[in-house]
Design an enzyme around this catalytic site. Structure first.
Site, PDB file in Angstrom:
ATOM      1  N   ARG A  55      80.752  23.599  41.859  1.00  0.00           N
ATOM      2  CA  ARG A  55      81.197  24.472  42.632  1.00  0.00           C
ATOM      3  C   ARG A  55      82.894  24.875  41.866  1.00  0.00           C
ATOM      4  NH1 ARG A  55      82.969  23.190  46.859  1.00  0.00           N
ATOM      5  NH2 ARG A  55      82.352  21.039  46.903  1.00  0.00           N
ATOM      6  N   TYR A  79      74.986  27.898  39.558  1.00  0.00           N
ATOM      7  CA  TYR A  79      75.006  26.491  40.059  1.00  0.00           C
ATOM      8  C   TYR A  79      74.738  26.431  41.780  1.00  0.00           C
ATOM      9  CZ  TYR A  79      76.714  22.138  42.267  1.00  0.00           C
ATOM     10  OH  TYR A  79      76.747  21.383  43.188  1.00  0.00           O
ATOM     11  N   LYS A 126      76.349  26.764  51.209  1.00  0.00           N
ATOM     12  CA  LYS A 126      77.525  26.775  51.664  1.00  0.00           C
ATOM     13  C   LYS A 126      78.212  28.265  51.911  1.00  0.00           C
ATOM     14  CE  LYS A 126      77.890  22.440  51.477  1.00  0.00           C
ATOM     15  NZ  LYS A 126      77.988  21.686  50.176  1.00  0.00           N
ATOM     16  N   HIS A 154      80.364  20.831  57.844  1.00  0.00           N
ATOM     17  CA  HIS A 154      79.825  20.304  56.939  1.00  0.00           C
ATOM     18  C   HIS A 154      79.313  18.775  57.257  1.00  0.00           C
ATOM     19  CE1 HIS A 154      80.411  18.975  52.146  1.00  0.00           C
ATOM     20  NE2 HIS A 154      79.421  19.244  52.437  1.00  0.00           N
ATOM     21  N   SER A 198      82.412  16.423  49.917  1.00  0.00           N
ATOM     22  CA  SER A 198      81.290  16.532  48.994  1.00  0.00           C
ATOM     23  C   SER A 198      81.174  15.166  48.026  1.00  0.00           C
ATOM     24  CB  SER A 198      81.764  17.672  48.110  1.00  0.00           C
ATOM     25  OG  SER A 198      81.413  18.842  48.685  1.00  0.00           O
ATOM     26  N   CYS A 255      80.454  12.158  49.178  1.00  0.00           N
ATOM     27  CA  CYS A 255      81.160  10.934  49.746  1.00  0.00           C
ATOM     28  C   CYS A 255      80.061  10.388  50.686  1.00  0.00           C
ATOM     29  CB  CYS A 255      82.346  11.628  50.618  1.00  0.00           C
ATOM     30  SG  CYS A 255      83.742  12.100  49.232  1.00  0.00           S
ATOM     31  N   ASP A 290      73.699  17.709  55.050  1.00  0.00           N
ATOM     32  CA  ASP A 290      74.724  18.534  54.606  1.00  0.00           C
ATOM     33  C   ASP A 290      75.534  19.360  55.564  1.00  0.00           C
ATOM     34  OD1 ASP A 290      76.317  18.585  52.084  1.00  0.00           O
ATOM     35  OD2 ASP A 290      75.522  21.005  52.088  1.00  0.00           O
ATOM     36  N   ARG A 338      71.793  17.126  40.216  1.00  0.00           N
ATOM     37  CA  ARG A 338      71.299  17.279  41.654  1.00  0.00           C
ATOM     38  C   ARG A 338      69.903  17.351  41.574  1.00  0.00           C
ATOM     39  NH1 ARG A 338      74.990  17.752  46.239  1.00  0.00           N
ATOM     40  NH2 ARG A 338      77.181  17.502  45.024  1.00  0.00           N
ATOM     41  N   ARG A 342      86.781   9.441  51.094  1.00  0.00           N
ATOM     42  CA  ARG A 342      86.599   8.533  50.210  1.00  0.00           C
ATOM     43  C   ARG A 342      88.135   8.057  49.876  1.00  0.00           C
ATOM     44  NH1 ARG A 342      83.133   7.786  45.553  1.00  0.00           N
ATOM     45  NH2 ARG A 342      81.621   8.977  46.456  1.00  0.00           N
ATOM     46  N   GLU A 353      74.175  -1.390  54.578  1.00  0.00           N
ATOM     47  CA  GLU A 353      74.864  -1.953  55.606  1.00  0.00           C
ATOM     48  C   GLU A 353      75.543  -1.177  56.544  1.00  0.00           C
ATOM     49  OE1 GLU A 353      74.327  -5.071  55.694  1.00  0.00           O
ATOM     50  OE2 GLU A 353      73.257  -5.617  53.918  1.00  0.00           O
TER      51      GLU A 353
HETATM   52  P1  GTP Z   1      77.121  16.320  48.706  1.00  0.00           P
HETATM   53  O1  GTP Z   1      75.815  16.693  48.501  1.00  0.00           O
HETATM   54  O2  GTP Z   1      77.883  16.953  47.720  1.00  0.00           O
HETATM   55  O3  GTP Z   1      77.863  17.055  50.066  1.00  0.00           O
HETATM   56  O4  GTP Z   1      77.294  14.928  48.912  1.00  0.00           O
HETATM   57  P2  GTP Z   1      76.887  13.752  49.953  1.00  0.00           P
HETATM   58  O5  GTP Z   1      78.277  13.650  50.931  1.00  0.00           O
HETATM   59  O6  GTP Z   1      75.711  13.891  50.386  1.00  0.00           O
HETATM   60  O7  GTP Z   1      77.091  12.331  49.152  1.00  0.00           O
HETATM   61  P3  GTP Z   1      76.005  11.507  48.768  1.00  0.00           P
HETATM   62  O8  GTP Z   1      75.134  10.779  49.623  1.00  0.00           O
HETATM   63  O9  GTP Z   1      75.124  11.950  47.576  1.00  0.00           O
HETATM   64  O10 GTP Z   1      76.821  10.237  47.672  1.00  0.00           O
HETATM   65  C1  GTP Z   1      77.477  10.685  46.842  1.00  0.00           C
HETATM   66  C2  GTP Z   1      77.754   9.410  45.827  1.00  0.00           C
HETATM   67  O11 GTP Z   1      78.407   8.326  46.666  1.00  0.00           O
HETATM   68  C3  GTP Z   1      76.346   8.843  45.330  1.00  0.00           C
HETATM   69  O12 GTP Z   1      76.763   8.414  44.050  1.00  0.00           O
HETATM   70  C4  GTP Z   1      76.446   7.369  46.112  1.00  0.00           C
HETATM   71  O13 GTP Z   1      75.503   6.639  45.578  1.00  0.00           O
HETATM   72  C5  GTP Z   1      77.883   7.337  46.797  1.00  0.00           C
HETATM   73  N1  GTP Z   1      77.657   6.336  47.963  1.00  0.00           N
HETATM   74  C6  GTP Z   1      76.987   7.052  49.066  1.00  0.00           C
HETATM   75  N2  GTP Z   1      77.101   6.016  50.202  1.00  0.00           N
HETATM   76  C7  GTP Z   1      78.005   5.012  49.466  1.00  0.00           C
HETATM   77  C8  GTP Z   1      78.378   3.919  50.223  1.00  0.00           C
HETATM   78  O14 GTP Z   1      78.437   3.477  51.402  1.00  0.00           O
HETATM   79  N3  GTP Z   1      79.281   3.029  49.525  1.00  0.00           N
HETATM   80  C9  GTP Z   1      79.302   3.216  48.050  1.00  0.00           C
HETATM   81  N4  GTP Z   1      80.204   2.411  47.670  1.00  0.00           N
HETATM   82  N5  GTP Z   1      78.804   4.282  47.600  1.00  0.00           N
HETATM   83  C10 GTP Z   1      78.334   5.392  48.205  1.00  0.00           C
HETATM   84  C1  SPV Z   2      78.679  19.817  47.935  1.00  0.00           C
HETATM   85  O1  SPV Z   2      79.072  20.144  47.017  1.00  0.00           O
HETATM   86  O2  SPV Z   2      79.328  19.585  49.257  1.00  0.00           O
HETATM   87  C2  SPV Z   2      77.134  20.072  48.154  1.00  0.00           C
HETATM   88  C3  SPV Z   2      76.609  20.757  46.767  1.00  0.00           C
HETATM   89  O3  SPV Z   2      76.593  20.021  49.145  1.00  0.00           O
HETATM   90  S1  SPV Z   2      76.695  22.403  46.736  1.00  0.00           S
HETATM   91  O4  SPV Z   2      75.623  23.164  47.205  1.00  0.00           O
HETATM   92  O5  SPV Z   2      77.113  22.830  45.291  1.00  0.00           O
HETATM   93  O6  SPV Z   2      77.907  22.843  47.491  1.00  0.00           O
HETATM   94 MN    MN Z   3      77.694  19.138  50.563  1.00  0.00          MN
END
Ligand code: GTP
Ligand code: SPV
Ligand code: MN
Length: 580
Positions: A70, A198, A207, A227, A249, A251, A276, A365, A396, A491
């Site tokens: 983005r 993208y 979004k 979100h 995002s 996280c 999401d 992705r 984070r 966990e």
């Molecule tokens: P968007 O799709 O961008 O909104 O992201 P999201 O919030 O769905 O994040 P996602 O679950 O894809 O995790 C993003 C990154 O964080 C990945 O590389 C995961 O492996 C890592 N991650 C997710 N949960 C944890 C956790 O509990 N601990 C750690 N250390 N890393 C994590």
């Molecule tokens: C994010 O960036 O929070 C995503 C991927 O979930 S996107 O659809 O590109 O926004």
């Molecule tokens: Mn997202």
């Protein structure tokens, strides 16, 4: 024209006149349409088949290397009054923005096909769903929208019955970052995007519609567009509680939504409703309920492995579009931390060289239909949504924020949400790892002034007295060597259990200035062998650090001036003075 909706017919004709496509295709959302587009893209070389034995019906798309995330600096909210967009958004006057976009769109689809995609965000039979139409010249967008939304004839029929829809116009343009804009016109429920293919910039249902435009609509209509993931936590007794959680995002939303309990809690179960976006409304009993407007996942690939997220790992072995990953010798997709195989090519399609950057782009992705997830909840399609017991905010933060804490009231919870700050990630262009303020994980996605948004959140306390409890979590505390202090992933179930126990008043907690924290063995980690000092640091707060944090947060809040709700300021003062 295949619709009786005059507004849609006129708009499609106007856009065609401006963009000059070679042909126009009205998408019906069928499997055969999807397969046909895939074949065309394979022929054009914009999609590649992955190993059909190991990954049936999986394809790889490599973006332009300058178009992989983005672009927040090129994303605008265009309103009559600048203050309505707020300092949290980039703003342009409506007329200027339209002029700019129309100049870019002039003749931009010459020699290309223009696709008209009617879609419905949310179950087609839900009163809480909202429809849109995206016009695009990108077949990649069409096949992704097919997996991510309820797209095609059923959506068009609903649009015709309701007579309203969000208009989204997208063209890939030249993929030139200097000719790239994502404009939103919330007052007229429309979107214009140019110059990027993208996800978040181009799949306009996600979004752009389901958060930026929907958040504006939600405020005027009395609901919330957030979100947030939505999950169901089922106990061994068969009781399920639903939790909605907002993290910025990349996280951890997808991972939490698909969590597999650790062995010790093998008789517990997590059901995924969404990963999401959540649309929340109060029902006539005053219960907050959520639907997931999406029908698929556009998830971060790196880090997904059999240990961290087995449900996702298995889900993406078939029927998946991969964007910007590497491949192995035998043409399987490959990414960092996959833990299986090794890369031969990288996300630019070049031979992989160790030390010359990752094989998969950090924001690579997967796109996959939610029905491919074995933990997909049967209630994900329920028109009324699911009742929410707890709302969780998170970020984070390598320091400061404890593993989990609970707000003292709804209003205090809104302050905690407004106070979310998080390290930037590869999901958006720009530097990674910088802590920035990201209220409710909505900094890039709130379609209006944050001060008004917080007032809207606070207003829910006046609508009902049965609101969910609000919590904050942080899975990402690190030591000086950069190791995570908390094992995370599966966990995290332990934290969800604590959250539900707190909602039901079944476990005590210690009161601190920032909220209630776990005490004693209230949060069960005995078998994890975490160093007692580390554990203590995860469930306590450092008053001095928090004073600095709250002073920074206070300055940020005050920067919203007169529009800032008094109630939020009151909550802020309570926490700040309790810290001494
Ligand atoms: P968007 O799709 O961008 O909104 O992201 P999201 O919030 O769905 O994040 P996602 O679950 O894809 O995790 C993003 C990154 O964080 C990945 O590389 C995961 O492996 C890592 N991650 C997710 N949960 C944890 C956790 O509990 N601990 C750690 N250390 N890393 C994590
Ligand atoms: C994010 O960036 O929070 C995503 C991927 O979930 S996107 O659809 O590109 O926004
Ligand atoms: Mn997202």
């Amino acid at each position: 024209m295949p619709t009786n909706n005059q507004e849609l017919t006129n708009w499609v004709a106007e856009v065609a006149q401006m963009t000059q496509p070679e042909s126009i295709v009205w998408c019906d959302g069928s499997e055969s349409e999807y397969d046909g587009l895939v074949s065309e893209m394979l022929g054009a070389g914009t999609l590649k088949t992955l190993n059909p034995d190991t990954h049936p019906n999986c394809f790889l798309h490599l973006s332009d290397p300058k178009d992989v995330a983005r672009v927040e600096h090129l994303t605008f909210i265009c309103t009559q009054n600048e203050d309505d967009a707020g300092q949290n958004n980039n703003w342009k006057p409506v007329a200027d923005a339209k002029q700019k976009m129309n100049d870019l769109y002039a003749g931009c689809m010459q020699g290309r096909t223009m696709y008209v995609i009617p879609y419905c965000m949310g179950p087609v039979d839900s009163p809480f769903s909202r429809c849109g139409v995206e016009i695009t010249d990108s077949p990649y967008v069409v096949i992704n929208m097919k997996l991510m939304t309820r797209m095609g004839t059923a959506a068009l029929r609903r649009i015709e019955a309701e007579g309203r829809f969000v208009r989204g116009l997208h063209s890939t343009g030249e993929l030139d970052p200097d000719r790239r804009f994502i404009m939103h016109y919330p007052e007229e429920l429309s979107i214009m995007s140019y110059g990027s293919g993208y996800g978040g910039n181009a799949l306009l249902g996600k979004k752009c519609h389901a958060l930026r435009i929907a958040s504006w609509q939600a405020r005027t209509e009395g609901w919330l567009a957030e979100h947030m993931l939505i999950l169901g936590l089922e106990s061994p007794e068969g009781e399920t509680h639903y939790i909605a959680a907002a993290f910025p995002s990349a996280c951890g939303k997808t991972n939490l939504a698909m969590l597999i309990p650790p062995e010790k809690f093998a008789d517990w179960k997590i059901w995924t409703l969404g990963d999401d976006i959540a649309w929340l409304h109060t029902d006539d009993q005053g219960q907050l309920r959520a639907i997931n407007p999406e029908a698929g996942y556009f998830g971060v690939v790196p880090g997904t492995n059999q240990k961290t997220n087995l449900n996702a790992y298995d889900m993406i072995q078939q029927n998946t579009i991969f964007t910007n990953v590497g491949t192995t010798e035998d043409n399987q997709p490959w990414w960092e931390d996959k833990k299986v195989g090794s890369p031969k090519t990288d996300w630019k399609g070049n031979e992989y060289k160790e030390g010359a950057g990752p094989a998969a782009h950090p924001n690579s992705r997967f796109t996959v239909s939610a029905t491919g997830n074995r933990a997909y909840s049967t209630l994900a399609e329920a028109p009324q949504g699911v009742p929410i017991s707890a709302i969780v905010f998170g970020g984070r933060r390598r320091e400061l924020a404890p593993l989990v804490y609970q707000a003292k009231s709804w209003e205090h919870g809104v302050l905690i949400g407004a106070g979310v700050a998080s390290e930037t990630t590869a999901a958006a262009t720009g530097e990674v790892g910088i802590v920035r303020r990201d209220p409710m994980a909505m900094k890039p996605f709130c379609g209006y002034n944050f001060a008004d948004y917080w007032a809207h959140w606070l207003s829910f306390a006046k609508r009902t007295d049965t609101l969910p409890q609000i919590f904050h979590v942080n899975w990402f505390r690190q030591n000086e060597a950069g190791d995570f202090l908390w094992p995370g992933f599966g966990e995290n179930l332990r934290v969800l259990q604590w959250i539900i126990q707190r909602c039901e008043n079944k476990v005590g907690a210690k009161e601190t200035a920032i909220g209630y924290l776990p005490e004693g063995d209230g949060l069960d980690v005995a078998d994890l062998n975490i160093d007692p000092q580390v554990w203590e640091s995860l469930i306590s707060i450092d008053d001095d650090q928090w004073k600095v944090e709250m002073d920074n947060f206070g300055e940020y809040l005050h920067s919203y001036g007169d529009r800032l709700p008094d109630e939020l300021l009151e909550q802020y003062k309570l926490v700040r003075s309790a810290l001494g």
